[in-house]
Design a protein around this motif. Structure first.
Motif, PDB file in Angstrom:
ATOM      1  N   HIS A 187       0.821  -1.209   0.000  1.00 47.09           N
ATOM      2  CA  HIS A 187       0.000   0.000   0.000  1.00 47.09           C
ATOM      3  C   HIS A 187       0.855   1.260   0.000  1.00 47.09           C
ATOM      4  O   HIS A 187       0.370   2.343   0.339  1.00 47.09           O
ATOM      5  CB  HIS A 187      -0.943  -0.005   1.205  1.00 47.09           C
ATOM      6  N   ALA A 188       2.114   1.122  -0.425  1.00 48.61           N
ATOM      7  CA  ALA A 188       3.011   2.281  -0.493  1.00 48.61           C
ATOM      8  C   ALA A 188       3.841   2.214  -1.764  1.00 48.61           C
ATOM      9  O   ALA A 188       5.044   2.472  -1.751  1.00 48.61           O
ATOM     10  CB  ALA A 188       3.906   2.340   0.729  1.00 48.61           C
ATOM     11  N   LEU A 189       3.196   1.867  -2.867  1.00 49.62           N
ATOM     12  CA  LEU A 189       3.885   1.700  -4.142  1.00 49.62           C
ATOM     13  C   LEU A 189       3.453   2.773  -5.119  1.00 49.62           C
ATOM     14  O   LEU A 189       2.258   3.014  -5.308  1.00 49.62           O
ATOM     15  CB  LEU A 189       3.583   0.317  -4.738  1.00 49.62           C
ATOM     16  N   GLN A 190       4.420   3.419  -5.750  1.00 53.23           N
ATOM     17  CA  GLN A 190       4.111   4.392  -6.792  1.00 53.23           C
ATOM     18  C   GLN A 190       3.840   3.648  -8.106  1.00 53.23           C
ATOM     19  O   GLN A 190       4.515   2.672  -8.433  1.00 53.23           O
ATOM     20  CB  GLN A 190       5.276   5.355  -6.990  1.00 53.23           C
ATOM     21  N   LEU A 191       2.834   4.096  -8.826  1.00 50.19           N
ATOM     22  CA  LEU A 191       2.537   3.506 -10.133  1.00 50.19           C
ATOM     23  C   LEU A 191       2.335   4.606 -11.156  1.00 50.19           C
ATOM     24  O   LEU A 191       1.995   5.740 -10.817  1.00 50.19           O
ATOM     25  CB  LEU A 191       1.333   2.565 -10.061  1.00 50.19           C
TER      26      LEU A 191
ATOM     27  N   VAL B 294       4.476  10.302 -19.676  1.00 55.80           N
ATOM     28  CA  VAL B 294       3.723   9.926 -18.486  1.00 55.80           C
ATOM     29  C   VAL B 294       2.333  10.551 -18.550  1.00 55.80           C
ATOM     30  O   VAL B 294       2.194  11.780 -18.669  1.00 55.80           O
ATOM     31  CB  VAL B 294       4.446  10.369 -17.201  1.00 55.80           C
ATOM     32  N   THR B 295       1.303   9.712 -18.485  1.00 55.12           N
ATOM     33  CA  THR B 295      -0.078  10.191 -18.549  1.00 55.12           C
ATOM     34  C   THR B 295      -0.870   9.877 -17.283  1.00 55.12           C
ATOM     35  O   THR B 295      -1.962  10.419 -17.094  1.00 55.12           O
ATOM     36  CB  THR B 295      -0.806   9.564 -19.756  1.00 55.12           C
ATOM     37  N   GLN B 296      -0.346   8.994 -16.453  1.00 59.46           N
ATOM     38  CA  GLN B 296      -1.053   8.594 -15.228  1.00 59.46           C
ATOM     39  C   GLN B 296      -0.020   8.373 -14.136  1.00 59.46           C
ATOM     40  O   GLN B 296       1.010   7.726 -14.355  1.00 59.46           O
ATOM     41  CB  GLN B 296      -1.847   7.306 -15.464  1.00 59.46           C
ATOM     42  N   GLN B 297      -0.277   8.911 -12.949  1.00 61.65           N
ATOM     43  CA  GLN B 297       0.568   8.668 -11.793  1.00 61.65           C
ATOM     44  C   GLN B 297      -0.312   8.518 -10.567  1.00 61.65           C
ATOM     45  O   GLN B 297      -1.343   9.177 -10.450  1.00 61.65           O
ATOM     46  CB  GLN B 297       1.550   9.821 -11.577  1.00 61.65           C
ATOM     47  N   GLY B 298       0.106   7.669  -9.661  1.00 55.53           N
ATOM     48  CA  GLY B 298      -0.640   7.493  -8.432  1.00 55.53           C
ATOM     49  C   GLY B 298       0.130   6.642  -7.456  1.00 55.53           C
ATOM     50  O   GLY B 298       1.294   6.298  -7.676  1.00 55.53           O
ATOM     51  N   SER B 299      -0.524   6.291  -6.377  1.00 58.43           N
ATOM     52  CA  SER B 299       0.070   5.451  -5.346  1.00 58.43           C
ATOM     53  C   SER B 299      -0.973   4.472  -4.845  1.00 58.43           C
ATOM     54  O   SER B 299      -2.161   4.819  -4.726  1.00 58.43           O
ATOM     55  CB  SER B 299       0.566   6.310  -4.177  1.00 58.43           C
ATOM     56  N   THR B 300      -0.527   3.267  -4.544  1.00 54.71           N
ATOM     57  CA  THR B 300      -1.456   2.283  -3.986  1.00 54.71           C
ATOM     58  C   THR B 300      -1.972   2.711  -2.612  1.00 54.71           C
ATOM     59  O   THR B 300      -2.930   2.129  -2.110  1.00 54.71           O
ATOM     60  CB  THR B 300      -0.792   0.906  -3.890  1.00 54.71           C
ATOM     61  N   ALA B 301      -1.362   3.740  -2.026  1.00 56.34           N
ATOM     62  CA  ALA B 301      -1.871   4.281  -0.765  1.00 56.34           C
ATOM     63  C   ALA B 301      -3.257   4.889  -0.943  1.00 56.34           C
ATOM     64  O   ALA B 301      -3.984   5.086   0.036  1.00 56.34           O
ATOM     65  CB  ALA B 301      -0.907   5.333  -0.221  1.00 56.34           C
TER      66      ALA B 301
ATOM     67  N   MET C 289      -5.807   3.533  -2.433  1.00 53.37           N
ATOM     68  CA  MET C 289      -6.895   2.546  -2.510  1.00 53.37           C
ATOM     69  C   MET C 289      -7.970   2.849  -1.468  1.00 53.37           C
ATOM     70  O   MET C 289      -7.665   3.143  -0.316  1.00 53.37           O
ATOM     71  CB  MET C 289      -6.372   1.136  -2.263  1.00 53.37           C
ATOM     72  N   ILE C 290      -9.219   2.742  -1.889  1.00 51.12           N
ATOM     73  CA  ILE C 290     -10.332   2.875  -0.956  1.00 51.12           C
ATOM     74  C   ILE C 290     -10.460   1.616  -0.114  1.00 51.12           C
ATOM     75  O   ILE C 290     -10.518   1.665   1.120  1.00 51.12           O
ATOM     76  CB  ILE C 290     -11.638   3.156  -1.719  1.00 51.12           C
ATOM     77  N   HIS C 291     -10.535   0.464  -0.785  1.00 56.46           N
ATOM     78  CA  HIS C 291     -10.611  -0.826  -0.110  1.00 56.46           C
ATOM     79  C   HIS C 291      -9.243  -1.486  -0.241  1.00 56.46           C
ATOM     80  O   HIS C 291      -8.824  -1.863  -1.340  1.00 56.46           O
ATOM     81  CB  HIS C 291     -11.684  -1.710  -0.739  1.00 56.46           C
ATOM     82  N   ARG C 292      -8.519  -1.627   0.862  1.00 50.41           N
ATOM     83  CA  ARG C 292      -7.170  -2.174   0.830  1.00 50.41           C
ATOM     84  C   ARG C 292      -7.205  -3.695   0.733  1.00 50.41           C
ATOM     85  O   ARG C 292      -8.254  -4.321   0.864  1.00 50.41           O
ATOM     86  CB  ARG C 292      -6.378  -1.696   2.047  1.00 50.41           C
TER      87      ARG C 292
END
Length: 259
Positions: A176-180, A188-195, A197-200
Protein backbone atom coordinates in the motif's frame (compact mmCIF):
# COMPACT_ATOMS: atom_id res chain seq x y z
CA UNK A 1 13.25 -14.01 -6.49
CA UNK A 2 10.90 -12.62 -9.11
CA UNK A 3 9.94 -15.04 -11.87
CA UNK A 4 8.30 -15.04 -15.28
CA UNK A 5 6.65 -17.62 -17.52
CA UNK A 6 7.71 -17.63 -21.16
CA UNK A 7 7.30 -19.74 -24.27
CA UNK A 8 10.54 -20.66 -26.05
CA UNK A 9 11.41 -23.40 -28.54
CA UNK A 10 7.98 -25.01 -28.30
CA UNK A 11 7.84 -25.26 -24.50
CA UNK A 12 6.76 -23.17 -21.52
CA UNK A 13 9.49 -22.25 -19.06
CA UNK A 14 9.89 -20.49 -15.74
CA UNK A 15 12.44 -17.72 -16.17
CA UNK A 16 14.36 -15.29 -13.99
CA UNK A 17 16.24 -12.12 -14.93
CA UNK A 18 19.99 -12.34 -15.50
CA UNK A 19 21.26 -9.71 -13.07
CA UNK A 20 23.63 -7.17 -14.53
CA UNK A 21 23.10 -8.36 -18.10
CA UNK A 22 22.91 -5.28 -20.31
CA UNK A 23 21.66 -7.38 -23.24
CA UNK A 24 18.34 -8.16 -21.50
CA UNK A 25 18.57 -11.92 -21.13
CA UNK A 26 16.57 -14.43 -19.12
CA UNK A 27 17.71 -17.58 -17.36
CA UNK A 28 15.39 -20.55 -17.90
CA UNK A 29 14.83 -23.15 -15.21
CA UNK A 30 17.09 -25.62 -17.04
CA UNK A 31 20.01 -23.17 -16.81
CA UNK A 32 20.00 -21.86 -20.39
CA UNK A 33 20.01 -18.12 -20.99
CA UNK A 34 18.00 -16.59 -23.81
CA UNK A 35 17.37 -13.08 -25.07
CA UNK A 36 14.13 -11.48 -23.91
CA UNK A 37 13.39 -10.71 -27.55
CA UNK A 38 13.43 -14.44 -28.38
CA UNK A 39 10.61 -15.47 -26.04
CA UNK A 40 6.87 -15.01 -25.87
CA UNK A 41 5.93 -13.65 -22.46
CA UNK A 42 2.95 -15.28 -20.73
CA UNK A 43 1.12 -14.26 -17.56
CA UNK A 44 3.76 -14.98 -14.90
CA UNK A 45 1.81 -17.64 -12.96
CA UNK A 46 -0.97 -20.16 -13.58
CA UNK A 47 -3.99 -17.89 -13.34
CA UNK A 48 -7.18 -19.07 -11.69
CA UNK A 49 -10.17 -16.79 -11.22
CA UNK A 50 -9.64 -13.17 -12.27
CA UNK A 51 -11.38 -10.85 -9.82
CA UNK A 52 -11.34 -7.17 -10.74
CA UNK A 53 -12.16 -4.04 -8.77
CA UNK A 54 -13.76 -0.96 -10.23
CA UNK A 55 -13.54 2.52 -8.69
CA UNK A 56 -11.13 1.55 -5.93
CA UNK A 57 -9.06 4.76 -5.95
CA UNK A 58 -10.45 7.92 -4.40
CA UNK A 59 -9.01 10.19 -7.09
CA UNK A 60 -10.52 8.04 -9.87
CA UNK A 61 -13.94 8.26 -8.21
CA UNK A 62 -13.47 12.06 -8.10
CA UNK A 63 -12.40 12.02 -11.77
CA UNK A 64 -15.73 10.41 -12.73
CA UNK A 65 -17.82 12.20 -10.10
CA UNK A 66 -20.30 13.67 -12.58
CA UNK A 67 -21.19 10.22 -13.92
CA UNK A 68 -21.31 8.29 -10.65
CA UNK A 69 -24.10 7.36 -8.29
CA UNK A 70 -21.76 5.40 -6.00
CA UNK A 71 -19.52 6.78 -3.26
CA UNK A 72 -16.37 5.70 -1.43
CA UNK A 73 -18.61 4.33 1.33
CA UNK A 74 -20.24 1.66 -0.85
CA UNK A 75 -19.25 -2.01 -0.99
CA UNK A 76 -16.40 -2.86 -3.37
CA UNK A 77 -17.45 -2.88 -7.02
CA UNK A 78 -16.28 -6.36 -8.10
CA UNK A 79 -16.59 -8.27 -11.36
CA UNK A 80 -15.08 -11.44 -12.86
CA UNK A 81 -13.06 -11.87 -16.03
CA UNK A 82 -12.47 -14.92 -18.22
CA UNK A 83 -9.03 -16.42 -19.01
CA UNK A 84 -9.26 -15.40 -22.67
CA UNK A 85 -8.97 -11.76 -21.62
CA UNK A 86 -5.30 -12.22 -20.65
CA UNK A 87 -2.18 -11.40 -22.64
CA UNK A 88 1.43 -11.24 -21.45
CA UNK A 89 4.19 -8.65 -21.41
CA UNK A 90 5.03 -7.27 -24.87
CA UNK A 91 1.68 -8.55 -26.12
CA UNK A 92 -0.76 -6.84 -28.47
CA UNK A 93 -4.22 -5.60 -27.54
CA UNK A 94 -6.79 -4.86 -30.24
CA UNK A 95 -8.53 -1.53 -30.52
CA UNK A 96 -11.76 -2.24 -32.39
CA UNK A 97 -12.45 -0.10 -35.43
CA UNK A 98 -14.86 2.76 -34.89
CA UNK A 99 -14.58 3.12 -31.11
CA UNK A 100 -14.16 6.64 -29.75
CA UNK A 101 -12.58 6.08 -26.33
CA UNK A 102 -10.40 3.14 -25.25
CA UNK A 103 -8.15 3.55 -22.23
CA UNK A 104 -5.65 1.64 -20.10
CA UNK A 105 -5.90 0.96 -16.37
CA UNK A 106 -2.61 0.42 -14.51
CA UNK A 107 -3.31 -1.84 -11.52
CA UNK A 108 -1.53 -3.76 -8.79
CA UNK A 109 -2.49 -7.42 -9.15
CA UNK A 110 -2.60 -9.50 -5.96
CA UNK A 111 -1.96 -13.24 -6.34
CA UNK A 112 -3.55 -15.62 -3.84
CA UNK A 113 -1.23 -18.32 -2.50
CA UNK A 114 -3.35 -20.17 0.10
CA UNK A 115 -7.03 -21.12 0.05
CA UNK A 116 -9.13 -18.44 1.74
CA UNK A 117 -12.65 -18.82 3.07
CA UNK A 118 -14.17 -16.51 5.71
CA UNK A 119 -10.78 -14.95 6.37
CA UNK A 120 -10.53 -12.03 8.78
CA UNK A 121 -8.79 -8.93 7.54
CA UNK A 122 -6.16 -9.26 10.23
CA UNK A 123 -5.16 -12.65 8.79
CA UNK A 124 -5.64 -11.88 5.11
CA UNK A 125 -2.10 -11.02 4.06
CA UNK A 126 -0.96 -14.53 5.00
CA UNK A 127 -2.99 -15.72 2.00
CA UNK A 128 -1.12 -13.49 -0.48
CA UNK A 129 1.59 -15.21 -2.52
CA UNK A 130 2.79 -12.14 -4.36
CA UNK A 131 2.12 -9.44 -6.90
CA UNK A 132 2.38 -8.48 -10.56
CA UNK A 133 1.42 -5.55 -12.80
CA UNK A 134 -1.85 -5.43 -14.72
CA UNK A 135 -3.08 -3.20 -17.53
CA UNK A 136 -6.83 -3.71 -17.81
CA UNK A 137 -8.17 -1.90 -20.89
CA UNK A 138 -11.71 -0.60 -21.23
CA UNK A 139 -13.67 0.58 -24.27
CA UNK A 140 -15.91 3.28 -22.85
CA UNK A 141 -18.17 3.22 -25.90
CA UNK A 142 -19.43 -0.18 -24.80
CA UNK A 143 -20.28 0.64 -21.21
CA UNK A 144 -23.91 0.56 -20.25
CA UNK A 145 -22.97 3.43 -17.95
CA UNK A 146 -19.82 4.82 -16.36
CA UNK A 147 -19.84 2.92 -13.08
CA UNK A 148 -20.99 -0.65 -13.79
CA UNK A 149 -18.46 -2.45 -16.02
CA UNK A 150 -20.19 -4.91 -18.33
CA UNK A 151 -19.13 -8.12 -20.06
CA UNK A 152 -18.34 -6.57 -23.43
CA UNK A 153 -16.00 -4.00 -21.86
CA UNK A 154 -14.09 -6.15 -19.41
CA UNK A 155 -13.87 -9.58 -21.06
CA UNK A 156 -12.56 -8.74 -24.51
CA UNK A 157 -9.96 -11.21 -25.80
CA UNK A 158 -6.47 -9.93 -25.03
CA UNK A 159 -7.75 -6.83 -23.26
CA UNK A 160 -5.93 -7.47 -19.98
CA UNK A 161 -2.14 -7.51 -19.94
CA UNK A 162 -0.44 -9.18 -16.97
CA UNK A 163 3.25 -9.37 -16.04
CA UNK A 164 6.06 -9.46 -16.69
CA UNK A 165 7.13 -10.68 -13.24
CA UNK A 166 5.61 -12.52 -10.32
CA UNK A 167 7.13 -10.88 -7.23
CA UNK A 168 6.84 -12.87 -3.98
CA UNK A 169 5.06 -11.11 -1.13
CA UNK A 170 8.12 -11.20 1.11
CA UNK A 171 9.91 -8.90 -1.35
CA UNK A 172 7.20 -6.23 -1.02
CA UNK A 173 7.27 -4.78 2.51
CA UNK A 174 4.18 -2.60 2.02
CA UNK A 175 1.94 -3.11 -1.02
CA UNK A 176 0.00 0.00 0.00
CA UNK A 177 3.01 2.28 -0.49
CA UNK A 178 3.89 1.70 -4.14
CA UNK A 179 4.11 4.39 -6.79
CA UNK A 180 2.54 3.51 -10.13
CA UNK A 181 2.45 5.25 -13.48
CA UNK A 182 1.45 4.78 -17.11
CA UNK A 183 3.40 6.03 -20.11
CA UNK A 184 1.94 6.31 -23.61
CA UNK A 185 4.65 6.48 -26.26
CA UNK A 186 7.12 7.49 -23.57
CA UNK A 187 5.01 10.28 -22.05
CA UNK A 188 3.72 9.93 -18.49
CA UNK A 189 -0.08 10.19 -18.55
CA UNK A 190 -1.05 8.59 -15.23
CA UNK A 191 0.57 8.67 -11.79
CA UNK A 192 -0.64 7.49 -8.43
CA UNK A 193 0.07 5.45 -5.35
CA UNK A 194 -1.46 2.28 -3.99
CA UNK A 195 -1.87 4.28 -0.77
CA UNK A 196 -4.93 5.81 -2.47
CA UNK A 197 -6.89 2.55 -2.51
CA UNK A 198 -10.33 2.88 -0.96
CA UNK A 199 -10.61 -0.83 -0.11
CA UNK A 200 -7.17 -2.17 0.83
CA UNK A 201 -5.96 -5.69 0.20
CA UNK A 202 -6.88 -7.20 3.62
CA UNK A 203 -10.38 -5.73 3.38
CA UNK A 204 -10.81 -7.05 -0.15
CA UNK A 205 -9.75 -10.58 0.84
CA UNK A 206 -12.04 -10.48 3.87
CA UNK A 207 -14.95 -9.27 1.74
CA UNK A 208 -14.43 -11.71 -1.14
CA UNK A 209 -13.75 -14.73 1.05
CA UNK A 210 -16.97 -14.08 2.98
CA UNK A 211 -19.02 -15.37 0.03
CA UNK A 212 -16.59 -17.18 -2.30
CA UNK A 213 -13.58 -19.44 -1.81
CA UNK A 214 -10.31 -17.99 -3.03
CA UNK A 215 -7.79 -20.49 -4.36
CA UNK A 216 -4.05 -20.39 -5.16
CA UNK A 217 -3.56 -18.66 -8.48
CA UNK A 218 -6.63 -16.48 -8.16
CA UNK A 219 -5.74 -12.86 -8.86
CA UNK A 220 -7.33 -9.68 -7.56
CA UNK A 221 -6.96 -6.60 -9.78
CA UNK A 222 -7.14 -3.74 -7.29
CA UNK A 223 -8.24 -0.81 -9.45
CA UNK A 224 -6.59 2.22 -11.04
CA UNK A 225 -6.04 5.87 -10.09
CA UNK A 226 -7.10 8.85 -12.17
CA UNK A 227 -5.36 9.86 -15.38
CA UNK A 228 -6.82 7.45 -17.92
CA UNK A 229 -6.59 8.76 -21.49
CA UNK A 230 -7.59 7.54 -24.92
CA UNK A 231 -5.09 5.29 -26.74
CA UNK A 232 -4.82 4.65 -30.45
CA UNK A 233 -3.60 2.01 -32.85
CA UNK A 234 0.20 2.02 -32.91
CA UNK A 235 0.61 3.28 -29.34
CA UNK A 236 3.02 1.67 -26.89
CA UNK A 237 1.54 1.65 -23.39
CA UNK A 238 3.81 0.99 -20.41
CA UNK A 239 2.49 0.40 -16.88
CA UNK A 240 5.06 0.62 -14.10
CA UNK A 241 4.74 -0.15 -10.40
CA UNK A 242 7.85 0.49 -8.33
CA UNK A 243 9.33 -2.75 -7.02
CA UNK A 244 6.93 -4.88 -9.08
CA UNK A 245 7.75 -4.36 -12.73
CA UNK A 246 7.39 -2.60 -16.05
CA UNK A 247 4.65 -4.04 -18.27
CA UNK A 248 4.78 -3.14 -21.97
CA UNK A 249 1.77 -3.50 -24.27
CA UNK A 250 1.08 -2.49 -27.88
CA UNK A 251 -2.21 -1.28 -29.36
CA UNK A 252 -3.05 -2.79 -32.75
CA UNK A 253 -5.95 -2.60 -35.17
CA UNK A 254 -8.45 -5.12 -36.45
CA UNK A 255 -6.30 -6.12 -39.43
CA UNK A 256 -3.75 -7.88 -37.19
CA UNK A 257 -6.54 -10.22 -36.08
CA UNK A 258 -8.06 -10.63 -39.54
CA UNK A 259 -11.15 -8.64 -38.70
Amino acid sequence: MKTARVAHSGAIHTATPVDGDSTARLRLADGRTVAEADVVWLPPFDVGSIIALGLNYADHVKELAKELTVTTQDEPLVFLKGPGSLVGHQGATRRPAGVAFMHYECELAVVIGRPARNVRGSDAMAHVAGYTVCNDYAVRDHLENWYRPNLRVKNRDGGTALGPWFVPAELVPDPHALQLRTLVNGRVTQQGSTAQMIHRIPALIEYLSSFMSLQPGDVILTGTPDGVVNVSEGDEVVCEIDGIGRLVNHIVGDAIFGR
